[in-house]
Scaffold this motif. Structure first.
Motif, PDB file in Angstrom:
ATOM      1  N   ARG A   1       1.095  -1.263  -0.104  1.00  0.00           N
ATOM      2  CA  ARG A   1       0.180   0.015   0.078  1.00  0.00           C
ATOM      3  C   ARG A   1       0.921   1.270   0.026  1.00  0.00           C
ATOM      4  O   ARG A   1       0.869   2.029   0.864  1.00  0.00           O
ATOM      5  CB  ARG A   1      -0.824  -0.184   1.258  1.00  0.00           C
ATOM      6  CG  ARG A   1      -1.885  -1.209   1.291  1.00  0.00           C
ATOM      7  CD  ARG A   1      -2.370  -1.469   2.517  1.00  0.00           C
ATOM      8  NE  ARG A   1      -3.330  -0.381   3.089  1.00  0.00           N
ATOM      9  CZ  ARG A   1      -3.905  -0.762   4.222  1.00  0.00           C
ATOM     10  NH1 ARG A   1      -3.869  -1.802   4.947  1.00  0.00           N
ATOM     11  NH2 ARG A   1      -4.772   0.341   4.941  1.00  0.00           N
ATOM     12  N   ILE A   2       1.583   1.394  -0.965  1.00  0.00           N
ATOM     13  CA  ILE A   2       2.728   2.341  -1.272  1.00  0.00           C
ATOM     14  C   ILE A   2       2.133   3.857  -1.154  1.00  0.00           C
ATOM     15  O   ILE A   2       2.741   4.702  -0.342  1.00  0.00           O
ATOM     16  CB  ILE A   2       3.686   2.140  -2.342  1.00  0.00           C
ATOM     17  CG1 ILE A   2       3.951   0.610  -2.641  1.00  0.00           C
ATOM     18  CG2 ILE A   2       4.721   3.170  -2.370  1.00  0.00           C
ATOM     19  CD1 ILE A   2       4.682   0.187  -1.242  1.00  0.00           C
ATOM     20  N   ALA A   3       0.957   4.068  -1.995  1.00  0.00           N
ATOM     21  CA  ALA A   3       0.646   5.492  -1.823  1.00  0.00           C
ATOM     22  C   ALA A   3       0.248   5.871  -0.595  1.00  0.00           C
ATOM     23  O   ALA A   3       0.315   6.740   0.031  1.00  0.00           O
ATOM     24  CB  ALA A   3      -0.894   5.439  -2.835  1.00  0.00           C
ATOM     25  N   GLU A   4      -0.582   4.867   0.322  1.00  0.00           N
ATOM     26  CA  GLU A   4      -1.048   5.205   1.694  1.00  0.00           C
ATOM     27  C   GLU A   4       0.527   5.512   2.527  1.00  0.00           C
ATOM     28  O   GLU A   4       0.317   6.288   3.530  1.00  0.00           O
ATOM     29  CB  GLU A   4      -1.820   4.025   2.383  1.00  0.00           C
ATOM     30  CG  GLU A   4      -3.052   3.855   1.671  1.00  0.00           C
ATOM     31  CD  GLU A   4      -3.809   2.712   2.112  1.00  0.00           C
ATOM     32  OE1 GLU A   4      -4.256   2.631   3.021  1.00  0.00           O
ATOM     33  OE2 GLU A   4      -3.920   1.711   1.450  1.00  0.00           O
ATOM     34  N   ALA A   5       1.190   4.573   2.289  1.00  0.00           N
ATOM     35  CA  ALA A   5       2.723   4.845   3.183  1.00  0.00           C
ATOM     36  C   ALA A   5       3.258   6.087   2.753  1.00  0.00           C
ATOM     37  O   ALA A   5       3.666   6.675   3.762  1.00  0.00           O
ATOM     38  CB  ALA A   5       3.457   3.836   2.494  1.00  0.00           C
ATOM     39  N   GLU A   6       3.193   6.851   1.587  1.00  0.00           N
ATOM     40  CA  GLU A   6       3.399   7.742   1.211  1.00  0.00           C
ATOM     41  C   GLU A   6       2.916   9.052   1.818  1.00  0.00           C
ATOM     42  O   GLU A   6       3.370  10.049   2.437  1.00  0.00           O
ATOM     43  CB  GLU A   6       3.524   8.358  -0.320  1.00  0.00           C
ATOM     44  CG  GLU A   6       4.639   7.915  -1.157  1.00  0.00           C
ATOM     45  CD  GLU A   6       4.669   8.150  -2.572  1.00  0.00           C
ATOM     46  OE1 GLU A   6       3.974   7.383  -3.383  1.00  0.00           O
ATOM     47  OE2 GLU A   6       5.396   9.356  -2.703  1.00  0.00           O
ATOM     48  N   ARG A   7       1.416   8.942   2.051  1.00  0.00           N
ATOM     49  CA  ARG A   7       0.646   9.915   2.827  1.00  0.00           C
ATOM     50  C   ARG A   7       0.930   9.789   3.990  1.00  0.00           C
ATOM     51  O   ARG A   7       0.991  10.922   4.653  1.00  0.00           O
ATOM     52  CB  ARG A   7      -0.998   9.312   2.512  1.00  0.00           C
ATOM     53  CG  ARG A   7      -1.390   9.958   1.230  1.00  0.00           C
ATOM     54  CD  ARG A   7      -3.142  10.021   1.207  1.00  0.00           C
ATOM     55  NE  ARG A   7      -3.476   8.743   1.326  1.00  0.00           N
ATOM     56  CZ  ARG A   7      -4.067   7.982   0.339  1.00  0.00           C
ATOM     57  NH1 ARG A   7      -3.706   8.445  -0.940  1.00  0.00           N
ATOM     58  NH2 ARG A   7      -4.271   6.665   0.403  1.00  0.00           N
ATOM     59  N   LEU A   8       0.963   8.582   4.628  1.00  0.00           N
ATOM     60  CA  LEU A   8       1.563   8.751   6.256  1.00  0.00           C
ATOM     61  C   LEU A   8       2.956   9.553   6.247  1.00  0.00           C
ATOM     62  O   LEU A   8       2.973  10.275   7.352  1.00  0.00           O
ATOM     63  CB  LEU A   8       1.771   7.213   6.733  1.00  0.00           C
ATOM     64  CG  LEU A   8       1.961   7.070   8.085  1.00  0.00           C
ATOM     65  CD1 LEU A   8       0.946   7.827   9.221  1.00  0.00           C
ATOM     66  CD2 LEU A   8       2.314   5.570   8.316  1.00  0.00           C
ATOM     67  N   PHE A   9       3.878   9.234   5.432  1.00  0.00           N
ATOM     68  CA  PHE A   9       5.107   9.540   5.563  1.00  0.00           C
ATOM     69  C   PHE A   9       5.019  11.157   5.745  1.00  0.00           C
ATOM     70  O   PHE A   9       5.645  11.934   6.244  1.00  0.00           O
ATOM     71  CB  PHE A   9       5.941   9.189   4.525  1.00  0.00           C
ATOM     72  CG  PHE A   9       7.362   9.570   4.330  1.00  0.00           C
ATOM     73  CD1 PHE A   9       8.294   9.254   5.541  1.00  0.00           C
ATOM     74  CD2 PHE A   9       7.620  10.710   3.335  1.00  0.00           C
ATOM     75  CE1 PHE A   9       9.687   9.696   5.032  1.00  0.00           C
ATOM     76  CE2 PHE A   9       8.938  10.977   3.524  1.00  0.00           C
ATOM     77  CZ  PHE A   9      10.033  10.719   4.425  1.00  0.00           C
ATOM     78  N   LYS A  10       4.172  11.808   4.480  1.00  0.00           N
ATOM     79  CA  LYS A  10       4.205  13.153   4.350  1.00  0.00           C
ATOM     80  C   LYS A  10       3.463  13.775   5.587  1.00  0.00           C
ATOM     81  O   LYS A  10       3.831  14.880   6.240  1.00  0.00           O
ATOM     82  CB  LYS A  10       3.567  13.449   3.238  1.00  0.00           C
ATOM     83  CG  LYS A  10       4.317  13.300   1.953  1.00  0.00           C
ATOM     84  CD  LYS A  10       3.734  13.564   0.729  1.00  0.00           C
ATOM     85  CE  LYS A  10       4.529  13.305  -0.493  1.00  0.00           C
ATOM     86  NZ  LYS A  10       3.945  12.893  -1.905  1.00  0.00           N
TER      87      LYS A  10
ATOM     88  N   MET B   1      10.677   4.040   3.741  1.00  0.00           N
ATOM     89  CA  MET B   1      10.035   4.629   2.677  1.00  0.00           C
ATOM     90  C   MET B   1      10.725   4.526   1.312  1.00  0.00           C
ATOM     91  O   MET B   1      10.026   4.438   0.273  1.00  0.00           O
ATOM     92  CB  MET B   1       9.687   6.253   2.877  1.00  0.00           C
ATOM     93  CG  MET B   1       8.982   7.140   2.089  1.00  0.00           C
ATOM     94  SD  MET B   1       7.109   6.398   2.180  1.00  0.00           S
ATOM     95  CE  MET B   1       6.773   5.584   0.465  1.00  0.00           C
ATOM     96  N   ILE B   2      11.896   4.679   1.563  1.00  0.00           N
ATOM     97  CA  ILE B   2      12.931   4.218   0.116  1.00  0.00           C
ATOM     98  C   ILE B   2      12.431   2.726  -0.164  1.00  0.00           C
ATOM     99  O   ILE B   2      12.281   2.481  -1.285  1.00  0.00           O
ATOM    100  CB  ILE B   2      14.363   4.368   0.619  1.00  0.00           C
ATOM    101  CG1 ILE B   2      14.641   6.060   0.466  1.00  0.00           C
ATOM    102  CG2 ILE B   2      15.218   3.558  -0.528  1.00  0.00           C
ATOM    103  CD1 ILE B   2      15.933   6.429   1.134  1.00  0.00           C
ATOM    104  N   LYS B   3      12.328   2.083   0.577  1.00  0.00           N
ATOM    105  CA  LYS B   3      11.997   0.316   0.360  1.00  0.00           C
ATOM    106  C   LYS B   3      10.670   0.117  -0.293  1.00  0.00           C
ATOM    107  O   LYS B   3      10.695  -0.293  -1.377  1.00  0.00           O
ATOM    108  CB  LYS B   3      11.710  -0.452   1.580  1.00  0.00           C
ATOM    109  CG  LYS B   3      11.816  -2.045   1.330  1.00  0.00           C
ATOM    110  CD  LYS B   3      11.717  -2.878   2.618  1.00  0.00           C
ATOM    111  CE  LYS B   3      10.331  -2.585   3.540  1.00  0.00           C
ATOM    112  NZ  LYS B   3      10.469  -3.570   4.589  1.00  0.00           N
ATOM    113  N   GLY B   4       9.951   1.076  -0.017  1.00  0.00           N
ATOM    114  CA  GLY B   4       8.350   1.219  -0.369  1.00  0.00           C
ATOM    115  C   GLY B   4       8.492   1.603  -1.931  1.00  0.00           C
ATOM    116  O   GLY B   4       7.675   0.977  -2.686  1.00  0.00           O
ATOM    117  N   LEU B   5       9.301   2.758  -2.042  1.00  0.00           N
ATOM    118  CA  LEU B   5       9.168   3.240  -3.384  1.00  0.00           C
ATOM    119  C   LEU B   5       9.963   2.323  -4.248  1.00  0.00           C
ATOM    120  O   LEU B   5       9.554   2.313  -5.608  1.00  0.00           O
ATOM    121  CB  LEU B   5      10.014   4.682  -3.370  1.00  0.00           C
ATOM    122  CG  LEU B   5       9.210   5.834  -2.809  1.00  0.00           C
ATOM    123  CD1 LEU B   5      10.231   6.966  -2.290  1.00  0.00           C
ATOM    124  CD2 LEU B   5       8.199   6.290  -3.543  1.00  0.00           C
TER     125      LEU B   5
END
Length: 604
Positions: A167-176, A194-198
């Motif tokens: 769920r990378i898009a959600e991970a990015e949202r959480l990160f931001k 986050m890098i791993k997710g990307l």
DNA sequence: GTAGGGTTAG
């Protein structure tokens, strides 16, 4: 050339084992007595002197033990501190018993242990590892009720959970959100996760961008961050970029590479068959006293087998055994498959028979490889025998097992037995796929049962089969080979109606069909048409067309075709060459063509 | 005296 480079790689590994004295690959029984640099430094630091006894929680080695200990702890009054419970939770989680660890956490809550951010983060990790990140977020919500302030550990665990579930898009949202709303300051683990997710979704460029950003923000990237991107670049065959990052890490940031860095690079190079560089990296590892691990060896075994260098692969396995990196059934399966693909069935069988003494149990992959080997070598009785052994050993034959056997039976002309196995499949819960049908239709065609093949094709008539160009090619070839050119032609014309794009094999088969009936004009027409349709003829197409011309004593286009082949770097196959020689000897063709023909004979 | 991230064959 290839042989030389692979041999060099292997000879390099040979050098490792010969260097037994104080080789980093083969530490002596007491590694500290003859310690090379790495081990000596290990000796001098606190590692060995640190003989503090393990806490009883770290010594928990099985679930029963953990549950008994937990029960005992809950009986005590006053209750033991949350720290001790947390140690137990962690010990259970470390054994990968995530649901049990989570269960114990819930019990803790029930009996009123005041759980803290440590125990909650373990509970969240357990949810995430079981791909139940949403439950992890529910636990996050419970933090507020418990007056626990979630920290960066908890958010990192949740972020990783989202990455695990893709769920990378959600991970990015959480990160931001963490950064924007200043919920917590991201640290090196947050960035690396986050890098791993990307990387996981192929966003290498953005991952590298994040690597730069963390650096700018004063969060120094470590080997985890670099390894993650290097591995991803290697997997995407962007090896030059991977080396660029490797150099930056080692020479600009002063971060020493480890076995994982080298394993990723070696894997990338193996996938590109760049053996010289693989050998160079192995040498580099040796110089740096970085010992290859199980993964490194497995990658080498796999690469050698794929290159057909099974003996070299076997040497690597010997090194693994000597090093105590016990090969598993998967390692041996790679090797057995390698022998089977080369038809070296005696070697494959010997290895198979030796598995038990190695304490390994053959699995379905082992059997499928051997079945394939026996069938390809036309040793159908051996295959049959082994096929029956699969069920006797308590394994369940799968689609590959059945398809392999059916193909083998057709090869030796036992169509009835092939049919019997095919009929058996539904009772085994196996639904034939396109691959099975390709094998059956091909088998029927090759056994002069084109009518049966066609009626089976129409009987099944499902959309997958109808949209499979390989199936159509098989039928076109089958029909034209047994003189039913009208049917072949009809099938070929149907392709357009079905919206299917013929590939180079389809065209070649159809051209061959026309040539077989002496319809050279139609053959030539299709030959030109395929090129115009963006499907250029290959080596086989040219040979097929030339043979058609020669057989029908039509020499008009021959010389032109030969020049075209020369221009495209193609070559004549053995049977085309012998037809040429026959016709030149018979005086039908001019000797002046010999030089051109000679230059088109395959070099090896 | 407790918690988080990287490689892994068919």
């Amino acid at each position: 050339m290839m042989m030389m480079t692979t041999t060099r790689t292997i000879s390099h590994l040979h050098a490792f084992i010969k260097f037994k004295g104080d080789s980093f690959l083969l530490p002596s029984r007491n590694p500290l007595s003859s310690s090379p640099l790495g081990l000596a430094s290990l000796h001098s630091n606190s590692f060995l002197n640190n003989d503090r006894p393990l806490s009883k929680f770290q010594k928990v080695t099985n679930l029963d033990h953990a549950f008994n200990l937990f029960d005992e702890m809950t009986q005590r009054r006053p209750l033991p501190s949350v720290v001790h419970f947390t140690q137990l939770l962690n010990a259970v989680a470390k054994m990968n018993h995530f649901s049990s660890s989570l269960h114990l956490f819930k019990q803790m809550c029930l009996i009123g242990v005041p759980v803290n951010e440590y125990s909650i983060s373990i509970a969240i990790k357990c949810c995430c590892q079981m791909s139940r990140t949403n439950d992890g977020f529910a636990l996050l919500a419970s933090c507020f009720r418990r007056a626990v302030v979630p920290n960066v550990f908890i958010f990192n665990t949740l972020l990783d959970g989202l990455v695990i579930e893709n769920r990378i898009a959600e991970a990015e949202r959480l990160f931001k959100k963490l950064i924007k709303q200043k919920i917590c300051e991201p640290d090196v683990v947050t960035y690396s996760t986050m890098i791993k997710g990307l990387c996981k979704v192929g966003n290498n460029d953005i991952a590298i961008g994040l690597l730069r950003l963390m650096d700018e923000r004063g969060c120094k990237p470590d080997i985890y961050a670099y390894n993650t991107i290097i591995d991803s670049l290697c997997k995407d065959k962007m090896i030059e970029d991977a080396f660029k990052l490797f150099n930056e890490m080692v020479f600009h940031k002063g971060i020493p590479p480890n076995v994982i860095t080298y394993t990723s690079l070696i894997h990338g190079l193996c996938n590109l068959c760049r053996w010289d560089e693989v050998s160079k990296l192995l040498k580099e590892m040796e110089d740096l006293r970085i010992s290859p691990n199980f993964q490194t060896f497995s990658i080498l075994v796999d690469a050698f087998c794929k290159e057909g260098k099974v003996d070299e692969a076997e040497t690597i396995i010997d090194i693994m055994v000597e090093r105590g990196e016990a090969p598993t059934i998967v390692t041996y399966n790679t090797l057995i498959d390698g022998y089977c693909l080369r038809g070296e069935m005696t070697k494959a069988r010997t290895l198979f028979d030796s598995l038990t003494s190695k304490g390994l149990v053959p699995d379905l992959f082992t059997y499928n490889s051997l079945l394939n080997g026996y069938c390809k070598s036309l040793k159908i009785e051996d295959a049959m025998h082994l096929f029956h052994e699969v069920t006797r050993k308590g394994l369940k034959p799968d689609l590959v097992t059945y398809s392999t056997m059916i193909q083998g039976l057709f090869r030796v002309g036992r169509c009835g037995d092939a049919h019997k196995l095919f009929d058996e499949m539904p009772a085994q819960g196996l639904i034939p796929n396109e691959c099975t049908y390709r094998i059956i239709l091909d088998g029927l065609c090759n056994n002069h049962k084109v009518d049966e093949a066609l009626s089976l094709f129409h009987l099944v008539g499902d959309s997958k089969l109808n949209s499979d160009i390989v199936v159509h090619t098989i039928l076109i070839e089958g029909a034209s080979k047994c003189g039913k050119l009208d049917i072949a032609r009809a099938l070929f014309h149907d392709l357009v109606l079905k919206g299917l794009q013929p590939d180079v094999r389809t065209y070649t088969v159809m051209i061959s069909g026309f040539c077989g009936e002496g319809l050279l004009e139609e053959a030539k027409h299709l030959f030109i048409k395929m090129d115009e349709s963006g499907c250029p003829p290959n080596n086989v197409t040219y040979n097929v067309l030339l043979q058609g011309y020669l057989k029908n004593h039509n020499y008009n286009d021959v010389e032109m075709l030969l020049h075209e082949m020369d221009g495209r770097g193609y070559s004549l196959d053995a049977s085309t060459v012998s037809m040429f020689i026959d016709q030149i000897a018979a005086g039908s063709l001019d000797r002046s063509m010999l030089k051109l023909i000679g230059s088109l004979v395959q070099k090896n």
